[in-house]
Scaffold this motif. Structure first.
Motif, short mmCIF file in Angstrom:
data_model
loop_
_atom_site.label_atom_id
_atom_site.label_comp_id
_atom_site.label_asym_id
_atom_site.label_seq_id
_atom_site.Cartn_x
_atom_site.Cartn_y
_atom_site.Cartn_z
N ALA A 102 0.83 -1.19 0.00
CA ALA A 102 0.00 0.00 0.00
C ALA A 102 0.86 1.24 0.00
O ALA A 102 1.93 1.28 0.62
N SER A 103 0.38 2.26 -0.69
CA SER A 103 1.04 3.56 -0.71
C SER A 103 0.24 4.52 0.14
O SER A 103 -0.92 4.82 -0.18
N GLY A 104 0.85 4.98 1.23
CA GLY A 104 0.19 5.93 2.10
C GLY A 104 -0.95 5.35 2.93
O GLY A 104 -1.79 6.11 3.41
N ARG A 105 -0.98 4.05 3.09
CA ARG A 105 -2.04 3.38 3.84
C ARG A 105 -1.46 2.27 4.70
O ARG A 105 -0.40 1.72 4.39
N THR A 106 -2.20 1.94 5.76
CA THR A 106 -1.87 0.81 6.61
C THR A 106 -2.88 -0.29 6.32
O THR A 106 -4.05 -0.18 6.67
N LEU A 107 -2.44 -1.37 5.68
CA LEU A 107 -3.35 -2.40 5.22
C LEU A 107 -3.92 -3.24 6.36
O LEU A 107 -4.91 -3.94 6.15
N SER A 108 -3.33 -3.19 7.53
CA SER A 108 -3.81 -3.99 8.64
C SER A 108 -5.24 -3.64 9.04
O SER A 108 -5.92 -4.46 9.65
N VAL A 109 -5.71 -2.44 8.71
CA VAL A 109 -7.07 -2.04 9.07
C VAL A 109 -8.09 -2.53 8.06
O VAL A 109 -9.30 -2.40 8.29
N TYR A 110 -7.65 -3.05 6.95
CA TYR A 110 -8.53 -3.51 5.88
C TYR A 110 -8.63 -5.02 5.84
O TYR A 110 -7.68 -5.73 6.18
N ALA A 111 -9.77 -5.50 5.38
CA ALA A 111 -9.84 -6.86 4.88
C ALA A 111 -9.16 -6.90 3.52
O ALA A 111 -9.30 -5.97 2.72
N MET A 112 -8.40 -7.95 3.26
CA MET A 112 -7.63 -8.04 2.03
C MET A 112 -8.00 -9.30 1.27
O MET A 112 -8.26 -10.34 1.86
N GLY A 113 -7.98 -9.19 -0.03
CA GLY A 113 -8.23 -10.33 -0.88
C GLY A 113 -7.26 -10.40 -2.03
O GLY A 113 -6.69 -9.39 -2.46
N TRP A 114 -7.02 -11.61 -2.49
CA TRP A 114 -6.31 -11.84 -3.74
C TRP A 114 -7.30 -12.45 -4.71
O TRP A 114 -7.99 -13.42 -4.39
N LEU A 115 -7.39 -11.86 -5.88
CA LEU A 115 -8.28 -12.33 -6.91
C LEU A 115 -7.49 -12.55 -8.19
O LEU A 115 -6.41 -12.00 -8.36
N ARG A 116 -8.03 -13.37 -9.07
CA ARG A 116 -7.36 -13.62 -10.33
C ARG A 116 -8.37 -13.66 -11.46
O ARG A 116 -9.55 -13.95 -11.26
N GLN A 117 -7.88 -13.36 -12.65
CA GLN A 117 -8.72 -13.41 -13.83
C GLN A 117 -7.91 -13.96 -14.99
O GLN A 117 -6.87 -13.43 -15.35
N ALA A 118 -8.41 -15.05 -15.55
CA ALA A 118 -7.81 -15.66 -16.72
C ALA A 118 -8.62 -15.26 -17.95
O ALA A 118 -9.80 -14.92 -17.84
N PRO A 119 -8.01 -15.28 -19.13
CA PRO A 119 -8.74 -14.92 -20.35
C PRO A 119 -10.00 -15.74 -20.51
O PRO A 119 -9.98 -16.97 -20.38
N GLY A 120 -11.11 -15.06 -20.78
CA GLY A 120 -12.37 -15.74 -20.99
C GLY A 120 -13.09 -16.18 -19.73
O GLY A 120 -14.15 -16.80 -19.83
N LYS A 121 -12.53 -15.88 -18.57
CA LYS A 121 -13.14 -16.29 -17.31
C LYS A 121 -13.42 -15.07 -16.45
O LYS A 121 -12.78 -14.03 -16.58
N GLU A 122 -14.39 -15.21 -15.55
CA GLU A 122 -14.70 -14.14 -14.62
C GLU A 122 -13.66 -14.07 -13.52
O GLU A 122 -12.96 -15.03 -13.23
N ARG A 123 -13.58 -12.90 -12.91
CA ARG A 123 -12.64 -12.71 -11.82
C ARG A 123 -13.03 -13.60 -10.64
O ARG A 123 -14.20 -13.67 -10.26
N GLU A 124 -12.04 -14.26 -10.06
CA GLU A 124 -12.25 -15.25 -9.01
C GLU A 124 -11.50 -14.83 -7.75
O GLU A 124 -10.31 -14.51 -7.81
N LEU A 125 -12.18 -14.88 -6.62
CA LEU A 125 -11.51 -14.67 -5.34
C LEU A 125 -10.81 -15.96 -4.95
O LEU A 125 -11.46 -16.99 -4.79
N VAL A 126 -9.50 -15.91 -4.78
CA VAL A 126 -8.75 -17.11 -4.43
C VAL A 126 -8.36 -17.14 -2.96
O VAL A 126 -8.17 -18.23 -2.41
N ALA A 127 -8.25 -15.99 -2.32
CA ALA A 127 -7.88 -15.95 -0.91
C ALA A 127 -8.30 -14.62 -0.32
O ALA A 127 -8.30 -13.59 -1.01
N ALA A 128 -8.65 -14.61 0.96
CA ALA A 128 -9.00 -13.38 1.65
C ALA A 128 -8.64 -13.51 3.12
O ALA A 128 -8.63 -14.61 3.68
N ILE A 129 -8.36 -12.37 3.74
CA ILE A 129 -8.03 -12.33 5.16
C ILE A 129 -8.68 -11.10 5.76
O ILE A 129 -8.65 -10.02 5.18
N SER A 130 -9.28 -11.25 6.93
CA SER A 130 -9.97 -10.15 7.56
C SER A 130 -8.99 -9.19 8.22
O SER A 130 -7.82 -9.51 8.45
N GLY A 131 -9.50 -8.01 8.56
CA GLY A 131 -8.64 -6.99 9.15
C GLY A 131 -8.36 -7.19 10.63
O GLY A 131 -7.32 -6.77 11.12
#
Length: 121
Positions: free
Chosen positions: A24-53
């Motif tokens: 993060a630029s100018g932010r503290t990510l520990s206060v946010y819930a965070m997710g990693w998502l991915r998108q492959a060609p021809g497919k919808e964006r998929e949530l692969v992992a998330a962690i709460s704040g």
């Protein structure tokens, strides 16, 4: 707005590992819930992992469970360790943040620009 920048993508063979980082630029990510998502060609964006704040809740999609690990490396960095990579993991991976923990990809308010992960067979 929070600025998120992903790094660590690349080209690997099946079975190898990569570690993605979201800074993060100018932010503290520990206060946010965070997710990693991915998108492959021809497919919808998929949530692969998330962690709460604050609660410690963690989510993994069935396709990556047991192979990927999401973690908070420090106050402004979130990582995704990806082991035993498969060709089906090939996608652009995005870091995302939100005030509320969610497994819905559309719920995340802030997004990075993405980093490419390519897994060859």
């Amino acid at each position: 707005q929070v600025q998120l920048v992903e790094s660590g993508g690349g080209l690997v063979q099946a079975g190898e590992s990569l570690r993605l980082a979201c800074v993060a630029s100018g932010r503290t990510l520990s206060v946010y819930a965070m997710g990693w998502l991915r998108q492959a060609p021809g497919k919808e964006r998929e949530l692969v992992a998330a962690i709460s704040g604050r609660s410690g809740d963690i989510f993994y999609s069935d396709s990556v469970k047991g192979r990927f690990t999401i973690s908070r490396d420090n106050a402004n960095t979130v990582a995704l360790q990806m082991n035993s990579l498969k060709p089906e993991d090939t996608a652009v991976y995005y870091c995302a943040a939100n005030w509320v923990y969610s497994v819905d990809p559309t719920a995340y308010a802030y997004w990075g620009r993405g980093t490419q992960v390519t897994v060859s067979s």
